[in-house]
Motif scaffolding. Structure first.
Motif, PDB file in Angstrom:
ATOM      1  N   UNK A  57       0.820  -1.216   0.000  1.00  0.00           N
ATOM      2  CA  UNK A  57       0.000   0.000   0.000  1.00  0.00           C
ATOM      3  C   UNK A  57       0.851   1.262   0.000  1.00  0.00           C
ATOM      4  N   UNK A  58       2.137   1.135   0.317  1.00  0.00           N
ATOM      5  CA  UNK A  58       3.039   2.285   0.330  1.00  0.00           C
ATOM      6  C   UNK A  58       3.823   2.416  -0.969  1.00  0.00           C
ATOM      7  N   UNK A  59       3.492   1.601  -1.962  1.00  0.00           N
ATOM      8  CA  UNK A  59       4.195   1.664  -3.236  1.00  0.00           C
ATOM      9  C   UNK A  59       3.596   2.782  -4.095  1.00  0.00           C
ATOM     10  N   UNK A  60       4.010   4.005  -3.790  1.00  0.00           N
ATOM     11  CA  UNK A  60       3.540   5.178  -4.511  1.00  0.00           C
ATOM     12  C   UNK A  60       4.648   6.205  -4.620  1.00  0.00           C
ATOM     13  N   UNK A  61       4.452   7.283  -5.392  1.00  0.00           N
ATOM     14  CA  UNK A  61       5.521   8.270  -5.637  1.00  0.00           C
ATOM     15  C   UNK A  61       6.120   8.852  -4.364  1.00  0.00           C
ATOM     16  N   UNK A  62       5.269   9.237  -3.402  1.00  0.00           N
ATOM     17  CA  UNK A  62       5.778   9.867  -2.180  1.00  0.00           C
ATOM     18  C   UNK A  62       6.755   8.940  -1.465  1.00  0.00           C
ATOM     19  N   UNK A  63       6.414   7.652  -1.385  1.00  0.00           N
ATOM     20  CA  UNK A  63       7.246   6.713  -0.636  1.00  0.00           C
ATOM     21  C   UNK A  63       8.450   6.256  -1.457  1.00  0.00           C
ATOM     22  N   UNK A 121      10.170  15.710  -4.055  1.00  0.00           N
ATOM     23  CA  UNK A 121       9.100  15.529  -3.072  1.00  0.00           C
ATOM     24  C   UNK A 121       8.171  16.735  -3.049  1.00  0.00           C
ATOM     25  N   UNK A 122       8.720  17.928  -3.281  1.00  0.00           N
ATOM     26  CA  UNK A 122       7.876  19.121  -3.380  1.00  0.00           C
ATOM     27  C   UNK A 122       6.953  19.024  -4.591  1.00  0.00           C
ATOM     28  N   UNK A 123       7.480  18.499  -5.691  1.00  0.00           N
ATOM     29  CA  UNK A 123       6.648  18.282  -6.875  1.00  0.00           C
ATOM     30  C   UNK A 123       5.520  17.299  -6.573  1.00  0.00           C
ATOM     31  N   UNK A 124       5.837  16.223  -5.865  1.00  0.00           N
ATOM     32  CA  UNK A 124       4.813  15.247  -5.492  1.00  0.00           C
ATOM     33  C   UNK A 124       3.723  15.891  -4.645  1.00  0.00           C
ATOM     34  N   UNK A 125       4.102  16.700  -3.665  1.00  0.00           N
ATOM     35  CA  UNK A 125       3.104  17.363  -2.808  1.00  0.00           C
ATOM     36  C   UNK A 125       2.270  18.362  -3.618  1.00  0.00           C
ATOM     37  N   UNK A 126       2.902  19.054  -4.550  1.00  0.00           N
ATOM     38  CA  UNK A 126       2.168  20.015  -5.390  1.00  0.00           C
ATOM     39  C   UNK A 126       1.101  19.304  -6.218  1.00  0.00           C
TER      40      UNK A 126
END
Length: 312
Positions: A57-63, A121-126
């Motif tokens: 479930x944590x296999x995503x861009x942020x992680x 990571x900033x791009x991911x949050x944006x």
């Protein structure tokens, strides 16, 4: 120390690392917090990698970006601490010339990479906050892999001239480095030739990386804050902003000490040398220790998975 360390020579086979000048008698005591920080960094970052690998479930861009950050922190701290502890515990101050240049490369390369990962990571949050419905279609796994490769290549290529230039200079002053590791400017200052090209290039890398990355992160968070303030309720705004809190804490832990050191190097001529060296060491050691703590405590998904694994 022998006279051969200060006599004229052109191609030293070894450098002498002094540790923390002026505090040699306290090296054993200083090693205790440093060793503790290194242990926490190793265990914490490996725990992050283990949890993300185990939990699908944590296999995503942020992680994925968080795993890149953990690997970067592991390499960065391991390139410094073992030799530093050997100096503190066993007075093992000599380091081979090639090993010194290799350590220099890894320290600066992975520092640049860490800054690049914070941008990713900033791009991911944006994307997650400003375009939530398109997050999975924009930040696909192939794009995340390309971003990671770009961060790796940027760090590797930008820092490559550091050891290449340093290996060309003649060293005829001394081979004594008043630090516990081979920093770029500390090595270049020992050369007896005109090393302005190395100094200017070092400043270019510092200000272009920190400056451009800082601008990109700032622009991202301006857009994020605009999107958050458009949310209808206070609870929704706080919950959404909470998803960025871990990233913001890690950014502050990385960039603020770097800015402080930059200002101190230029305006702190009256600051004792041992204070300069201690602050520079903490700048490289604190982020690898804090990042897994910050994400482990403030990211609910990682905290819950980690607690579940421990209790099982």
């Amino acid at each position: 120390m022998s006279d051969s360390n200060t006599t004229d020579f052109t191609n030293p086979s070894t450098f002498i690392l002094l540790g923390i000048p002026g505090l040699e008698a306290s090296h054993v005591w200083i090693s205790i917090p440093f060793c503790t920080m290194y242990t926490i960094a190793i265990l914490g970052n490996f725990a992050i990698l283990f949890v993300v690998k185990r939990e699908k479930s944590l296999h995503g861009p942020m992680y994925y970006f968080l795993c890149m950050l953990a690997v970067t922190d592991l390499v960065l701290s391991t390139s410094i601490l073992p030799k530093m502890l050997a100096i503190f515990w066993f007075n093992s101050r000599e380091i081979n010339f090639s090993a010194c240049l290799t350590q220099m490369y890894f320290i600066h390369c992975f520092s640049v990479m860490e800054s690049g990962i914070f941008v990713a990571m900033a791009l991911d949050r944006y994307v997650a906050i400003c375009h939530p419905l398109r997050h999975s279609t924009i930040l696909t796994n192939p794009l995340v892999a390309k971003i990671g490769l770009a961060v790796l290549l940027r760090g590797g290529m930008l820092v490559l001239p550091y050891p290449l230039l340093a290996s060309q200079w003649p060293y005829c002053r001394t081979n004594i480095i008043p630090q516990p590791y081979c920093a770029h400017i500390a090595v270049v200052n020992l050369a007896c030739d005109d090393t302005r090209i190395s100094s200017y290039y070092g400043l270019f890398v510092l200000y272009s990386v920190m400056g451009l990355d800082g601008i990109f992160i700032a622009v991202s968070y301006i857009q994020i804050l605009r999107a958050i303030f458009r949310l209808p309720t206070k609870d929704a705004r706080l919950k959404t902003f909470g998803t960025c809190s871990s990233h913001l804490c890690s950014i502050l832990a990385f960039y603020i000490p770097g800015l402080f050191i930059s200002l101190m190097n230029r305006f702190g001529q009256n600051v004792p040398l041992h204070f300069h060296v201690l602050i520079a060491n903490l700048y490289l050691l604190i982020p690898p220790m804090l990042n897994p703590i910050i994400y482990g405590v403030r990211t609910k998904q990682i905290r819950d998975r980690l607690l579940r694994l421990i209790t099982h």
